[in-house]
Structure formats: C-alpha cells, structure tokens
Design a protein around this motif. Structure first.
Motif: not given
Length: 182
Positions: A51-61, A63-78
């Motif tokens: 999603i972040a990459e799509i927003y980046r390509n759409l020149k909506q930085p 929203k892209a940063i927001q999507a990246y930050n949402q991804a960082l909030e998800i706890d990845i166990q491994n």
C-alpha cells in the motif's frame, strides 16, 4: 487512478483479516487453518508495505509514510529483520524525495532517523547483517553530505571504517577512506 485505489482497498481488507486468525490449540497451523497468527501478521505487513509503495508511486508521500508506520506497529513474532528494515528504508526514501523536492532539511533528518533505526536493527541481528549496517551508514553519510554536516559525515565514516575493520574488509575500508577524501 481507479486501479491503484482498488488495489489499496483490497490490501486494506487483507490487513484487517489478519486479526481474525487465532492460534490453534497446538500452537501450529492445522489442516483447517491456512495461516498461523504469525504468518497472518507478516502478510499484513507485506500488504501495508505494498500500500505504501502504491501511495509513493501516486506521489502521496504522507499516506505512504502512514502505511509504513502502520506496518511497523504490527508485532512480527519472529522479528524478520529484512522485512522490518524494508519498512524503515521505505520511510527514509520518501523523506529523501520530499527533502530533495522541497529542499526541506527536516525531511533529510527524518530520513537519517529512519536509516538509523534500520542500522540498529541490523546490528542487533548479528554478524550476518554487518554489511547491511555498513550500506545503511553509507546512505546516512550521503544525506549528511547533502546537509553539509562535515563533523557528522566524518563520525559516520569512522563508524563505517570500524565495522569494516571488524569484518576484515580492507577493500571496503579503502573505498570509505576514498569517499572521505571526496
């Protein structure tokens, strides 16, 4: 414009679905389950990165940063270091583009901050990731050069050289020293 928006909607639906995956009694996926909760969380992170990459390509930085930050909030166990760092790299690249387009130093500093997070994660990951730490520090030094911060550039290059010494990377040390001279 319509197709990327549809893709974003589908990706967000997939991200919401990851929360529905419950652990089985046995701690692993059963024949009836497609994913463990850890698998589902990782897929959600991949979807948010897309999603972040799509927003980046759409020149909506933003929203892209927001999507990246949402991804960082998800706890990845491994603690998938490559995946997490791809998120920080994405954030850093966007801040660099914003900074170069608008000549905003604040965004260059945010890019450095994101790269520092990535370098720190790589460093904690161990010896197998030391060349990634060096590459990330080179990105930081490049930004510091753009910002005309000679003391910071020198400190970063010294950090790089120390890591290269530990790796016994003589060629890397020579290249880094050559960059200092430029």
């Amino acid at each position: 414009m319509r197709e990327p928006q549809k893709a974003i909607e589908f990706y967000y639906q997939a991200v919401k679905a990851y929360k529905l995956v419950k652990p089985s009694k046995f701690g692993k996926k059963t024949s009836l389950e497609l994913y463990t909760p850890e698998d589902a969380a990782k897929l959600a992170v991949f979807n948010l990165r897309d999603i972040a990459e799509i927003y980046r390509n759409l020149k909506q930085p933003q929203k892209a940063i927001q999507a990246y930050n949402q991804a960082l909030e998800i706890d990845i166990q491994n603690k998938d270091h490559e995946l997490i760092n791809s998120l920080y790299y994405g954030i850093a690249r966007i801040h660099e583009v914003i900074a170069e387009d608008n000549l905003k130093q604040k965004n260059f500093h945010k890019a450095i901050e994101a790269y520092n997070h990535a370098a720190s994660i790589y460093q904690k990951a161990g010896k197998n990731y030391q060349s990634s730490v060096v590459n990330t520090l080179h990105k930081i030094a490049d930004i510091q050069v753009k910002l005309k911060l000679p003391q910071s550039v020198l400190a970063t290059y010294n950090r790089i050289i120390e890591l290269q010494k530990k790796q016994k990377d003589i060629i890397g040390q020579v290249e880094t020293i050559r960059q200092i001279g430029n």
